[in-house]
Write a protein that holds these residues in place. Structure first.
Motif, short mmCIF file in Angstrom:
data_model
loop_
_atom_site.label_atom_id
_atom_site.label_comp_id
_atom_site.label_asym_id
_atom_site.label_seq_id
_atom_site.Cartn_x
_atom_site.Cartn_y
_atom_site.Cartn_z
N ILE A 1 -65.37 -12.21 96.81
CA ILE A 1 -64.90 -12.85 95.58
C ILE A 1 -65.83 -13.98 95.16
O ILE A 1 -66.05 -14.21 93.96
CB ILE A 1 -63.45 -13.35 95.72
CG1 ILE A 1 -62.93 -13.83 94.36
CG2 ILE A 1 -63.34 -14.45 96.77
CD1 ILE A 1 -61.46 -14.15 94.36
N GLY A 2 -66.40 -14.70 96.10
CA GLY A 2 -67.38 -15.74 95.80
C GLY A 2 -66.75 -16.98 95.19
O GLY A 2 -65.53 -17.10 95.02
N ALA A 3 -67.63 -17.92 94.84
CA ALA A 3 -67.19 -19.20 94.27
C ALA A 3 -68.05 -19.55 93.07
O ALA A 3 -69.24 -19.25 93.04
CB ALA A 3 -67.28 -20.31 95.32
N PHE A 4 -67.42 -20.18 92.08
CA PHE A 4 -68.10 -20.62 90.88
C PHE A 4 -68.34 -22.13 90.93
O PHE A 4 -67.49 -22.89 91.38
CB PHE A 4 -67.26 -20.34 89.63
CG PHE A 4 -67.37 -18.94 89.09
CD1 PHE A 4 -68.60 -18.42 88.72
CD2 PHE A 4 -66.23 -18.17 88.92
CE1 PHE A 4 -68.69 -17.14 88.20
CE2 PHE A 4 -66.31 -16.89 88.40
CZ PHE A 4 -67.55 -16.36 88.03
N ARG B 1 -71.75 -17.83 93.59
CA ARG B 1 -72.38 -17.66 94.91
C ARG B 1 -71.41 -16.97 95.85
O ARG B 1 -70.20 -17.22 95.82
CB ARG B 1 -72.77 -19.01 95.51
CG ARG B 1 -73.79 -19.79 94.71
CD ARG B 1 -74.23 -21.04 95.47
NE ARG B 1 -75.19 -21.83 94.72
CZ ARG B 1 -74.88 -22.86 93.93
NH1 ARG B 1 -73.60 -23.23 93.83
NH2 ARG B 1 -75.81 -23.53 93.29
N ALA B 2 -71.96 -16.08 96.67
CA ALA B 2 -71.17 -15.41 97.72
C ALA B 2 -72.12 -14.97 98.82
O ALA B 2 -73.31 -14.71 98.58
CB ALA B 2 -70.41 -14.22 97.15
N VAL C 1 -63.73 -18.28 92.89
CA VAL C 1 -62.95 -19.49 93.18
C VAL C 1 -63.69 -20.71 92.64
O VAL C 1 -64.91 -20.82 92.76
CB VAL C 1 -62.73 -19.64 94.70
CG1 VAL C 1 -62.02 -20.96 95.01
CG2 VAL C 1 -61.93 -18.46 95.23
N VAL C 2 -62.94 -21.60 92.01
CA VAL C 2 -63.48 -22.91 91.62
C VAL C 2 -62.78 -23.96 92.46
O VAL C 2 -61.57 -24.18 92.34
CB VAL C 2 -63.24 -23.19 90.12
CG1 VAL C 2 -63.80 -24.57 89.75
CG2 VAL C 2 -63.89 -22.12 89.26
N ARG C 3 -63.54 -24.60 93.33
CA ARG C 3 -62.98 -25.66 94.18
C ARG C 3 -62.57 -26.85 93.31
O ARG C 3 -63.30 -27.24 92.39
CB ARG C 3 -64.01 -26.12 95.22
CG ARG C 3 -64.65 -24.99 96.01
CD ARG C 3 -63.66 -24.25 96.87
NE ARG C 3 -64.31 -23.17 97.64
CZ ARG C 3 -63.66 -22.22 98.28
NH1 ARG C 3 -62.32 -22.21 98.28
NH2 ARG C 3 -64.32 -21.28 98.94
N SER C 4 -61.41 -27.40 93.57
CA SER C 4 -60.87 -28.53 92.80
C SER C 4 -60.73 -28.17 91.32
O SER C 4 -60.84 -29.04 90.44
CB SER C 4 -61.75 -29.78 92.96
OG SER C 4 -61.82 -30.16 94.31
N GLY C 5 -60.48 -26.89 91.04
CA GLY C 5 -60.35 -26.44 89.66
C GLY C 5 -59.12 -26.95 88.95
O GLY C 5 -59.02 -26.86 87.73
#
Length: 236
Positions: free
Chosen positions: A66-69, A59-60, A35-39
């Motif tokens: 699934i984690g975040a990028f 990071r997860a 997931v990219v926040r505010s992508g």
């Protein structure tokens, strides 16, 4: 869990109101999503376009999440691709091929080839690089072709055919009686990467790799080749 790597953007999907799920190809961690926040912001949208190279930190809490990028731009190519329809089809085609790989399974050679291909996608060299990428992909998936010597005689001379049954090269002499049943083997596939094949040779080479991709990879999975492949071929 955390890692940071150079990554090739394959695509994004909407996630919630402002975020996206980003799919990338990395050298050490293979095809990966996060997931990219505010992508979907105006700042991030130009960065998260297929064909771009980014610095990605994933990071997860647990490895199987699934984690975040967190993503920073390295090489943005959108402005080049938008001016070259064939290159745009090439990006989509490459993404479709990379999605055939298992998620999180490293394929370092394919990553290096894909990065080189994206760097030359607007060059005359691109079609031959795409052919070589498909050959390498077949090999990594366990369906590599043997183009080094004749399947019938063992000779390394005058190899001009490939058997559709075995995926092995056949010499002109050995294959003559069955020429109409064999696939043509363009000579540049046995030469160095600096070879300059003709459009006819490229088409023959893509017919060759396409046959084995369809039979051994796409069909068993109930898939069809990406439309972008046919569109790229039509533009040759």
């Amino acid at each position: 869990m955390e890692w940071s790597e150079r990554a090739l953007v394959l695509g994004v999907k909407k996630h919630g109101e402002t975020s996206v799920i980003l799919e990338v190809m990395t050298r050490g961690h293979g095809r990966h999503v996060g997931v990219v926040r505010s992508g979907r912001s105006k700042t991030m949208q130009p960065v998260l376009q297929p064909g771009n190279e980014v610095a990605a930190t994933w990071r997860a809490r647990l490895e199987d999440h699934i984690g975040a990028f967190v993503v920073e731009p390295l090489t943005l190519r959108t402005h080049l691709l938008m001016g070259d329809v064939r290159a745009l089809h090439g990006v989509n085609w490459l993404g479709g091929l990379l999605r055939l790989l298992p998620e999180r399974d490293p394929h370092q050679n394919l990553f290096d080839m894909a990065a080189a291909l994206l760097a030359h996608l607007c060059d005359p060299l691109a079609p031959s690089l795409l052919v070589r990428f498909e050959l390498a992909l077949l090999a990594d998936l366990g369906f590599g072709l043997d183009l080094e010597k004749c399947a019938a005689t063992g000779t390394t001379d005058n190899l001009i055919y490939v058997s559709p049954k075995s995926g092995r090269a056949v010499s002109g002499e050995a294959g003559a009686p069955w020429a109409d049943r064999l696939l043509p083997l363009p000579s540049f596939l046995r030469e160095g990467p600096g070879a300059s094949p003709s459009p006819d040779a490229i088409r023959d080479a893509l017919r060759l790799t396409g046959f084995f991709l369809d039979r051994d990879v796409f069909a068993p999975r109930g898939l069809k080749p990406p439309d972008s492949r046919a569109a790229y071929l039509a533009g040759l």
